[in-house]
Write a protein that holds these residues in place. Sequence first.
Motif, mmCIF file in Angstrom:
data_model
loop_
_atom_site.group_PDB
_atom_site.id
_atom_site.type_symbol
_atom_site.label_atom_id
_atom_site.label_comp_id
_atom_site.label_asym_id
_atom_site.label_seq_id
_atom_site.Cartn_x
_atom_site.Cartn_y
_atom_site.Cartn_z
ATOM 1 N N ARG A 1 16.532 4.779 1.920
ATOM 2 C CA ARG A 1 16.705 4.212 3.259
ATOM 3 C C ARG A 1 16.922 5.287 4.325
ATOM 4 O O ARG A 1 16.336 5.203 5.419
ATOM 5 C CB ARG A 1 17.851 3.202 3.274
ATOM 6 N N PRO A 2 17.743 6.319 4.064
ATOM 7 C CA PRO A 2 17.916 7.350 5.101
ATOM 8 C C PRO A 2 16.616 8.071 5.470
ATOM 9 O O PRO A 2 16.542 8.688 6.543
ATOM 10 C CB PRO A 2 18.924 8.316 4.448
ATOM 11 N N ARG A 3 15.622 8.015 4.627
ATOM 12 C CA ARG A 3 14.327 8.633 4.933
ATOM 13 C C ARG A 3 13.365 7.647 5.603
ATOM 14 O O ARG A 3 12.194 7.954 5.801
ATOM 15 C CB ARG A 3 13.699 9.203 3.661
ATOM 16 N N GLY A 4 13.858 6.448 5.897
ATOM 17 C CA GLY A 4 13.027 5.455 6.565
ATOM 18 C C GLY A 4 12.066 4.743 5.648
ATOM 19 O O GLY A 4 11.116 4.096 6.112
ATOM 20 N N THR A 5 12.299 4.831 4.347
ATOM 21 C CA THR A 5 11.414 4.202 3.366
ATOM 22 C C THR A 5 11.876 2.775 3.074
ATOM 23 O O THR A 5 13.061 2.542 2.839
ATOM 24 C CB THR A 5 11.399 5.012 2.063
ATOM 25 N N VAL A 6 10.947 1.844 3.077
ATOM 26 C CA VAL A 6 11.221 0.456 2.722
ATOM 27 C C VAL A 6 11.046 0.295 1.218
ATOM 28 O O VAL A 6 9.999 0.672 0.672
ATOM 29 C CB VAL A 6 10.272 -0.507 3.468
ATOM 30 N N PRO B 1 -7.988 -3.413 8.416
ATOM 31 C CA PRO B 1 -7.051 -4.505 8.250
ATOM 32 C C PRO B 1 -5.626 -4.087 8.572
ATOM 33 O O PRO B 1 -5.324 -2.895 8.703
ATOM 34 C CB PRO B 1 -7.178 -4.858 6.756
ATOM 35 N N GLY B 2 -4.741 -5.061 8.679
ATOM 36 C CA GLY B 2 -3.340 -4.790 8.944
ATOM 37 C C GLY B 2 -2.733 -3.902 7.877
ATOM 38 O O GLY B 2 -3.124 -3.943 6.721
ATOM 39 N N ARG B 3 -1.757 -3.078 8.285
ATOM 40 C CA ARG B 3 -1.206 -2.098 7.374
ATOM 41 C C ARG B 3 -0.413 -2.703 6.222
ATOM 42 O O ARG B 3 -0.560 -2.314 5.087
ATOM 43 C CB ARG B 3 -0.290 -1.142 8.144
ATOM 44 N N ILE B 4 0.479 -3.648 6.504
ATOM 45 C CA ILE B 4 1.392 -4.070 5.445
ATOM 46 C C ILE B 4 1.839 -5.499 5.702
ATOM 47 O O ILE B 4 2.070 -5.913 6.830
ATOM 48 C CB ILE B 4 2.612 -3.137 5.377
ATOM 49 N N ALA B 5 1.925 -6.267 4.631
ATOM 50 C CA ALA B 5 2.391 -7.655 4.745
ATOM 51 C C ALA B 5 3.239 -7.984 3.551
ATOM 52 O O ALA B 5 2.802 -8.652 2.623
ATOM 53 C CB ALA B 5 1.197 -8.598 4.855
ATOM 54 N N PRO B 6 4.508 -7.495 3.501
ATOM 55 C CA PRO B 6 5.333 -7.760 2.331
ATOM 56 C C PRO B 6 5.593 -9.247 2.132
ATOM 57 O O PRO B 6 5.859 -9.970 3.093
ATOM 58 C CB PRO B 6 6.644 -7.021 2.641
ATOM 59 N N ALA B 7 5.508 -9.675 0.871
ATOM 60 C CA ALA B 7 5.788 -11.079 0.556
ATOM 61 C C ALA B 7 7.036 -11.215 -0.282
ATOM 62 O O ALA B 7 7.464 -12.314 -0.571
ATOM 63 C CB ALA B 7 4.588 -11.698 -0.174
ATOM 64 N N HIS B 8 7.623 -10.070 -0.707
ATOM 65 C CA HIS B 8 8.819 -10.108 -1.537
ATOM 66 C C HIS B 8 10.004 -9.604 -0.725
ATOM 67 O O HIS B 8 9.839 -9.027 0.346
ATOM 68 C CB HIS B 8 8.648 -9.211 -2.774
ATOM 69 N N SER B 9 11.191 -9.806 -1.252
ATOM 70 C CA SER B 9 12.391 -9.373 -0.529
ATOM 71 C C SER B 9 12.385 -7.861 -0.375
ATOM 72 O O SER B 9 12.003 -7.127 -1.263
ATOM 73 C CB SER B 9 13.640 -9.784 -1.304
ATOM 74 N N GLN B 10 12.795 -7.393 0.790
ATOM 75 C CA GLN B 10 12.941 -5.964 1.052
ATOM 76 C C GLN B 10 14.431 -5.634 0.986
ATOM 77 O O GLN B 10 15.280 -6.414 1.368
ATOM 78 C CB GLN B 10 12.404 -5.596 2.422
ATOM 79 N N VAL B 11 14.713 -4.429 0.508
ATOM 80 C CA VAL B 11 16.094 -4.018 0.349
ATOM 81 C C VAL B 11 16.341 -2.783 1.204
ATOM 82 O O VAL B 11 15.501 -1.887 1.239
ATOM 83 C CB VAL B 11 16.387 -3.689 -1.124
#
Length: 278
Positions: free
Chosen positions: A99-104, A268-278
């Motif tokens: 998270r501190p590196r901005g990573t999802v 196309p669009g870059r990202i479309a998460p369908a699962h929970s993000q932490v």
Amino acid sequence: MPPKQRRSFEDLLAEGVAVPTEGWDFSWFEGRATEERPSWGYAVSLAGRLGGATAALDLQTGGGEVLDFALGRAAKTPALTVATEGWAPNVAKAAALLRPRGTVVVAAPEDAALPFADAGFDLVSSRHPVTPNWPEIARVLEPGGTYFAQHVGPRSVFELVEYFLGPLPPEQSAARHPDRERADAEAAGLEIVDLRTERLRIEFYDIAAVVHFLRKVIWMVPDFTVEAYEDRLRALHERIEAEGPFVAHSTRHLFDARKPRTGQGAHPGRIAPAHSQV
């Protein structure tokens, strides 16, 4: 210097059981086991790839340690970096680290479709995926994008596996073969740019290291518990004490694959998460 005091089987067994197994940090093994590293230096090489990427996806990131190392050494970081992980304890560990590196960090089962839009990433990476899902990797890569990964090869650490399980059938020995994975990647529409393989020496210096390894890398001996294998563990402990380190070998291969360019202009669009993000 006084001789090193030998520890009892029971003490070593208890230590191997007590060590936490979350994440892919193997620093505990220092002085207990050694493994040769592939000559290509995957984590450092990944840092170079990340420095040239715009949107990066790291699959089955474990505790995020390798990705964190690579991001910390990249000349610049991608505008978007996402990691997936399927085991809940590792999801939490990776999220806290990255998270501190901005990573999802996205919780996503290893055997499910990736929860992202088509052509969303120009770099997909993975270190030691359980099973690479080639159609999904090809789907989320944009045309011209790269899959860069280090895979576990066939018969990796089989000396240890077969010590506990006995000889394995030929079809199991052939699993993870780079030729098979190359064919599967090409069937999914990827071009192989580079594929390298190496066989590397591993040494286990005490039974605690063996126990911790088998608890951490659970697919090696799937039914492993110290209770079920106590007799074999004791015999191996006595063998190490009498003869020295137990020697095994790992196999690794480096994949550098590319999704061919199609010439289509729309992105196309870059990202479309369908699962929970932490």
